[in-house]
Scaffold this motif. Structure first.
Motif, PDB file in Angstrom:
ATOM      1  N   ARG A 186       0.826  -1.214   0.000  1.00 30.92           N
ATOM      2  CA  ARG A 186       0.000   0.000   0.000  1.00 30.92           C
ATOM      3  C   ARG A 186       0.858   1.261   0.000  1.00 30.92           C
ATOM      4  NH1 ARG A 186      -4.280  -1.228   4.730  1.00 30.92           N
ATOM      5  NH2 ARG A 186      -2.379  -2.099   5.660  1.00 30.92           N
ATOM      6  N   ARG A 187       1.988   1.205   0.703  1.00 36.09           N
ATOM      7  CA  ARG A 187       2.865   2.379   0.707  1.00 36.09           C
ATOM      8  C   ARG A 187       3.566   2.531  -0.636  1.00 36.09           C
ATOM      9  NH1 ARG A 187       5.721   2.319   6.697  1.00 36.09           N
ATOM     10  NH2 ARG A 187       3.792   2.237   7.904  1.00 36.09           N
ATOM     11  N   ALA A 205       1.188   4.199  -2.786  1.00 34.44           N
ATOM     12  CA  ALA A 205       1.081   5.619  -2.441  1.00 34.44           C
ATOM     13  C   ALA A 205       2.254   6.405  -3.010  1.00 34.44           C
ATOM     14  CB  ALA A 205       1.018   5.781  -0.920  1.00 34.44           C
ATOM     15  N   LEU A 226      -3.266  13.538  -1.422  1.00 32.37           N
ATOM     16  CA  LEU A 226      -3.854  12.262  -0.989  1.00 32.37           C
ATOM     17  C   LEU A 226      -2.775  11.223  -0.711  1.00 32.37           C
ATOM     18  CD1 LEU A 226      -6.955  11.984  -3.376  1.00 32.37           C
ATOM     19  CD2 LEU A 226      -6.982  12.318  -0.902  1.00 32.37           C
ATOM     20  N   SER A 227      -1.754  11.207  -1.567  1.00 35.76           N
ATOM     21  CA  SER A 227      -0.660  10.258  -1.381  1.00 35.76           C
ATOM     22  C   SER A 227       0.101  10.539  -0.089  1.00 35.76           C
ATOM     23  CB  SER A 227       0.300  10.327  -2.572  1.00 35.76           C
ATOM     24  OG  SER A 227       1.475   9.591  -2.330  1.00 35.76           O
ATOM     25  N   TYR A 232      -0.882  12.299   2.486  1.00 38.27           N
ATOM     26  CA  TYR A 232      -1.770  12.136   3.635  1.00 38.27           C
ATOM     27  C   TYR A 232      -1.904  10.660   4.006  1.00 38.27           C
ATOM     28  CZ  TYR A 232      -6.026  12.059   6.428  1.00 38.27           C
ATOM     29  OH  TYR A 232      -6.940  11.840   7.428  1.00 38.27           O
ATOM     30  N   TYR A 233      -2.031   9.813   3.007  1.00 34.42           N
ATOM     31  CA  TYR A 233      -2.159   8.380   3.268  1.00 34.42           C
ATOM     32  C   TYR A 233      -0.889   7.848   3.943  1.00 34.42           C
ATOM     33  CZ  TYR A 233      -2.464   3.356   2.549  1.00 34.42           C
ATOM     34  OH  TYR A 233      -2.480   2.000   2.754  1.00 34.42           O
ATOM     35  N   ARG A 291      -0.841   8.929   7.558  1.00 36.98           N
ATOM     36  CA  ARG A 291      -1.777   8.141   8.362  1.00 36.98           C
ATOM     37  C   ARG A 291      -1.222   6.746   8.635  1.00 36.98           C
ATOM     38  NH1 ARG A 291      -5.732  10.434  11.132  1.00 36.98           N
ATOM     39  NH2 ARG A 291      -6.959   8.528  10.949  1.00 36.98           N
ATOM     40  N   ARG A 292      -0.595   6.143   7.616  1.00 32.06           N
ATOM     41  CA  ARG A 292      -0.049   4.804   7.820  1.00 32.06           C
ATOM     42  C   ARG A 292       1.124   4.820   8.795  1.00 32.06           C
ATOM     43  NH1 ARG A 292      -2.807   1.048   7.886  1.00 32.06           N
ATOM     44  NH2 ARG A 292      -0.933  -0.263   7.808  1.00 32.06           N
TER      45      ARG A 292
END
Length: 279
Positions: free
Chosen positions: A114-115, A118, A263-264, A266-267, A270-271
């Motif tokens: 997921r990273r 991102a 968005l990238s 921010y994600y 958060r992770r």
């Protein structure tokens, strides 16, 4: 959140003054003045450093970070003299993406699928902003594409240094080495500033330090994951100031690419916060 929003406004104002001054003198000289004068403003912080801060200092790593950051600073100031403020801000927000990659390579942090997605999304957002092949790519945009990973890896080096050294030491050594890195190129292009230009240079250094202090205060009194999204208000401040002061109207592609980059980043933020909590 208030302090982070204020930080974004200060940095956007700082960028506008940099753009104004970079039209009057060489960007490399402006970058040197920013850090040399900023170093003078930081004298009280440096005086607070203890003898053990100097003994524990990893000078080779400080030098490596300072050289990379110094090159990035000169490229950033060059970009500010070439492309709209909002575009500089948008591409600059890919730095956390590169910091995540650098943490995996140098700190051994796990980087999951997921990273990786991102990171790819953030880079794609940067290419949406500059649209290579669809529009003439300004050298300033290329400079920012080089600057972002340099700043990202600078953050990784800072994290490595903070394991054994104090915050004032890490900040102080960075200012010192960046000043030394930019000194030679600045002498080569030097032109004696006018009184007004000296005033603008001092204001740039003051605002840069004030912005960092606001950001550090925000991180001190709230969780990073809570205030990180507010940091992206800087894009809005940059677009508004760029339009009001320089008549720069961001294109729809700048907004689309900015949204993807935000968005990238921010994600990823958060992770990182979730990983620290063991989630």
């Amino acid at each position: 959140m208030f302090w982070m929003a204020l930080c974004g406004l200060i940095f956007a104002s700082f960028m506008a003054i940099v753009r104004l001054l970079s039209h009057q003198m060489h960007p490399v000289q402006v970058s040197f003045l920013r850090y040399s004068l900023g170093l003078a403003f930081m004298v009280p912080l440096i005086l607070r450093m203890r003898a053990q801060d100097f003994r524990a200092a990893n000078l080779p790593l400080h030098a490596m970070r300072g050289i990379g950051h110094g090159v990035g600073v000169m490229l950033w100031f060059y970009a500010m003299s070439r492309i709209p403020i909002a575009e500089v801000s948008a591409i600059g927000f890919t730095a956390p993406v590169f910091a995540t990659l650098g943490a995996a390579l140098l700190l051994g942090e796990k980087i999951r699928l997921r990273r990786i997605l991102a990171i790819v999304m953030g880079l794609f957002g940067a290419f949406v902003v500059i649209r290579p092949g669809f529009a003439v790519v300004d050298p300033g945009a290329i400079a920012m594409l080089i600057t972002a990973p340099l700043f990202g890896f600078s953050d990784v080096f800072a994290k490595m240094l903070m394991r054994k050294e104090s915050g004032p030491a890490v900040v102080g050594f960075l200012s010192l080495f960046v000043t030394l890195v930019t000194l030679g190129p600045a002498i080569y292009v030097w032109q004696t500033p006018t009184l007004e230009q000296w005033g603008l240079a001092c204001l740039i250094a003051f605002l840069a330090n004030l912005g960092h202090l606001s950001m550090m205060h925000a991180f001190k009194i709230a969780e990073m994951s809570a205030v990180q999204p507010v940091k992206f208000l800087q894009l809005l401040w940059a677009a508004l100031i760029g339009f009001m002061v320089f008549g720069e109207l961001p294109s729809v592609w700048t907004w689309v690419g900015s949204a993807i980059i935000v968005l990238s980043a921010y994600y990823i933020a958060r992770r990182e916060a979730a990983a620290r909590r063991g989630l």
